[in-house]
Design a protein around this motif. Structure first.
Motif, mmCIF file in Angstrom:
data_model
loop_
_atom_site.group_PDB
_atom_site.id
_atom_site.type_symbol
_atom_site.label_atom_id
_atom_site.label_comp_id
_atom_site.label_asym_id
_atom_site.label_seq_id
_atom_site.Cartn_x
_atom_site.Cartn_y
_atom_site.Cartn_z
ATOM 1 N N ASP A 207 29.983 118.741 5.143
ATOM 2 C CA ASP A 207 31.143 117.760 5.851
ATOM 3 C C ASP A 207 31.355 118.228 7.016
ATOM 4 O O ASP A 207 32.375 118.468 7.646
ATOM 5 C CB ASP A 207 32.272 117.282 4.918
ATOM 6 N N TRP A 210 34.414 117.423 9.623
ATOM 7 C CA TRP A 210 35.599 117.610 8.687
ATOM 8 C C TRP A 210 35.909 119.308 9.109
ATOM 9 O O TRP A 210 35.040 120.142 9.011
ATOM 10 C CB TRP A 210 35.661 117.480 7.577
ATOM 11 N N SER A 212 39.197 122.277 8.208
ATOM 12 C CA SER A 212 40.400 122.647 7.405
ATOM 13 C C SER A 212 40.605 124.114 7.660
ATOM 14 O O SER A 212 39.922 124.962 7.465
ATOM 15 C CB SER A 212 40.534 122.201 6.031
ATOM 16 N N ILE A 277 46.538 116.714 6.519
ATOM 17 C CA ILE A 277 45.550 116.296 6.956
ATOM 18 C C ILE A 277 46.206 114.636 6.871
ATOM 19 O O ILE A 277 45.942 113.969 7.917
ATOM 20 C CB ILE A 277 44.351 116.280 6.286
ATOM 21 N N GLU A 284 38.787 112.509 11.801
ATOM 22 C CA GLU A 284 37.704 113.364 11.543
ATOM 23 C C GLU A 284 38.087 113.982 10.347
ATOM 24 O O GLU A 284 37.339 114.567 9.447
ATOM 25 C CB GLU A 284 37.507 114.399 12.563
ATOM 26 N N GLU A 285 39.360 114.318 9.894
ATOM 27 C CA GLU A 285 39.888 114.942 8.891
ATOM 28 C C GLU A 285 40.039 113.980 7.466
ATOM 29 O O GLU A 285 39.697 114.459 6.383
ATOM 30 C CB GLU A 285 41.069 115.685 9.189
ATOM 31 N N TYR A 288 37.614 112.902 5.090
ATOM 32 C CA TYR A 288 36.875 113.667 3.823
ATOM 33 C C TYR A 288 37.602 113.271 2.463
ATOM 34 O O TYR A 288 37.038 113.116 1.565
ATOM 35 C CB TYR A 288 37.163 115.066 3.918
#
Length: 425
Positions: A207, A210, A212, A277, A284-285, A288
C-alpha cells in the motif's frame, strides 16, 4: 531425554503436510482468476514473510535475553536457536519473489510497475515518484539479500557458539558465553534498524501511498506473538514425547505472560495507529483502514477478535497460564491469528495493485480502485490458503526438528542453566 530423535513417523507426517502445501500453492496458481496470478504470489509472499519473521524474532529474543543477563529461558533456548536457522529457507523464498519482481511475473507492488517515476509515462504516479529512492527493485533486492544473509550469519554464529559451549567445562564455558553475549549485543541494533526497513519494503510498500510510523513495531509484535504461540505448542508436544522435562509450569507461566502481554501490546499498537490516522483524517493514510473496514469487514473485525479479545479473556487469569491444555488452545489461536493479521495486511493491497496493473495494460493512465466483491483467498482465507499455511508450518517444523536433533536439547554448560532449572514465578 536430552537428545531429540527426529523419528521417521514425524518426518512422514510433516512431509505429507509439506506436499499438501505445495499442491495448494500450485492450485492457487492454476486456478487463480485474478490478474497476474496474484492469489499465488500473495500466498507465497504472505507465508514467506510470516515464517521468516518468526525465525527473525526468535533470534532477536535470544539476543535480547542474552544481553539482558536473563537466565529463565536457558533450558528451552535450543528451540529458538533452531527456529532462527530457518532464515536461510525464508531467504530462498524471498529470492523467488524477487525474481518475479524483476521478471514482471507479479504486480504485488504498485511501485514495481514500469514508468511510475517517469513524468512522461502514462503510469506516472507523483507520490510514488517521491518515494522512488527507497521503493525500487534495487533496494528491495539487495536490501533483502544482504540483510537476511547478515541475520542468518548471526543465527549460525550464535548457534555454533552455543553448541560448542556444551563440550567445554570450567572457566571455558564463561569464555564462550562472553563471546555469545558480544555477538548478541552487536546483532540487536542491526536487527532493530534493518527489520523495520525490510518490513516497510516487504509489506507496507504494498500500500505504497500509505505510511505509518508505527508499522514496524506493529508488524514485529505480530511476529513475536506468533513465535510465542508456536514455541508453546512445540514445548507441549515435545514434553508429551518425554523431552524438555526440566521445562516446568513455571517456564510455561512466563511464556503465557509474554503471550498475554504482547497480545495486549499488539492491540495497543493497532489502536494507536488507527486512532492517530483517523484523528488526522489524512486521505493518503485513512484509505488503508477505510478499504479494509468497508470492503473486508471479516478480516478487519476478525483480526481484533482473534488477536485481542480471545487471548485477553482466556489469559487474563493467572491460573490459565499454568494449564497446558488452555495454553495450547490459546497458542493455536495466536499462531493462526497473527498469520491472519499478515493476510489482512497483504491481501487487499495486493489485489488493488494487480487491478491497477491490469487497467494500465488496457487503458493507460487509469488507476481507479474498484470496490471489492467477495473473492475467496482475498476476502477471507480459502482452503488453498489454509493448505499453504499448513505446508509452510510443516516445513518450518521439519527444519526446526532437524536442527534440534543435532545437539543436546539442554545446554549443559550454559552458565545460566542453574538459574533456569530453579526458575520460580
Amino acid at each position: 531425554m536430552n537428545q531429540f530423535i527426529f523419528e521417521s513417523k514425524q518426518k512422514t507426517v510433516l512431509l505429507g503436510f509439506i506436499i499438501l502445501g505445495v499442491v495448494c500453492l500450485g492450485l492457487s496458481f492454476v486456478m487463480d482468476g485474478t490478474p497476474h496470478h496474484t492469489r499465488f504470489w500473495s500466498n507465497l509472499l504472505h507465508n514467506t514473510v510470516y515464517f521468516t519473521g518468526i525465525s527473525f524474532v526468535s533470534l532477536f529474543a535470544l539476543a535480547a535475553f542474552t544481553t539482558a543477563y536473563a537466565g529463565w529461558h536457558t533450558v528451552m533456548k535450543r528451540i529458538w536457536e533452531a527456529y532462527s536457522l530457518f532464515l536461510i529457507v525464508g531467504l530462498g523464498f524471498l529470492v523467488i519473489i524477487i525474481a518475479g519482481l524483476w521478471g514482471h511475473m507479479h504486480h504485488l507492488y504498485h511501485w514495481g510497475m514500469d514508468g511510475v517515476a517517469d513524468p512522461n509515462s502514462p503510469n506516472y504516479d507523483s507520490i510514488l515518484a517521491g518515494k522512488a529512492g527507497f521503493l525500487n527493485k534495487y533496494v528491495y533486492t539487495f536490501g533483502t539479500i544482504i540483510v537476511v544473509s547478515v541475520w542468518y550469519f548471526f543465527a549460525v554464529r550464535l548457534r555454533k557458539l552455543s553448541v560448542a559451549e556444551d563440550t567445554m567445562g570450567g572457566d571455558a564455558n564463561f569464555t564462550y558465553h562472553r563471546r555469545i553475549r558480544v555477538f548478541a549485543g552487536i546483532f540487536l541494533p542491526i536487527a532493530a534498524f534493518t527489520s523495520a526497513a525490510l518490513i516497510w519494503q516487504w509489506v507496507m510498500s504494498i500500500d505504497a501511498h500509505w505510511y505509518s510510523t508505527l508499522y514496524a513495531w506493529y508488524s514485529t509484535a505480530s511476529w513475536f506473538v506468533g513465535s510465542l504461540g508456536l514455541t508453546i505448542l512445540t514445548l507441549i508436544y515435545m514434553k508429551s514425547k518425554g523431552y524438555f522435562q526440566n521445562v516446568t509450569e513455571e517456564h510455561m507461566h512466563d511464556l503465557g505472560k509474554y503471550l498475554f502481554a504482547f497480545s495486549v501490546f499488539w492491540t495497543y499498537l493497532w489502536f494507536s495507529q488507527f486512532m492517530l490516522i483517523w484523528y488526522g483524517n489524512n486521505g493518503e493514510e485513512t484509505v488503508y483502514y477505510q478499504i479494509r473496514r468497508d470492503e473486508y469487514p471479516v478480516l478487519y473485525f476478525g483480526n481484533l477478535i482473534i488477536n485481542f479479545v480471545l487471548p485477553f479473556l482466556i489469559l487474563m487469569r493467572n491460573s490459565t497460564k499454568r494449564k497446558f491444555g488452555t495454553l495450547a488452545f490459546v497458542s493455536i489461536i495466536c499462531f493462526f491469528g497473527h498469520w491472519w493479521d499478515y493476510f489482512y495486511m497483504i491481501k487487499p493491497g495486493a489485489l488493488i495493485n494487480a487491478q491497477h496493473a491490469d487497467h494500465a495494460a488496457h487503458a493507460a493512465g487509469e488507476h481507479g480502485h474498484q470496490a471489492a466483491e467477495f473473492m475467496m483467498g482475498f476476502s477471507i482465507p480459502g482452503l488453498l490458503e489454509l493448505g499453504t499455511f499448513l505446508g509452510f508450518t510443516a516445513l518450518f517444523m521439519y527444519f526446526a526438528f532437524h536442527h534440534m536433533s543435532k545437539a543436546s536439547l539442554e545446554p549443559v554448560h550454559d552458565p545460566y542453566l542453574g538459574e533456569s532449572l530453579h526458575h520460580h514465578v
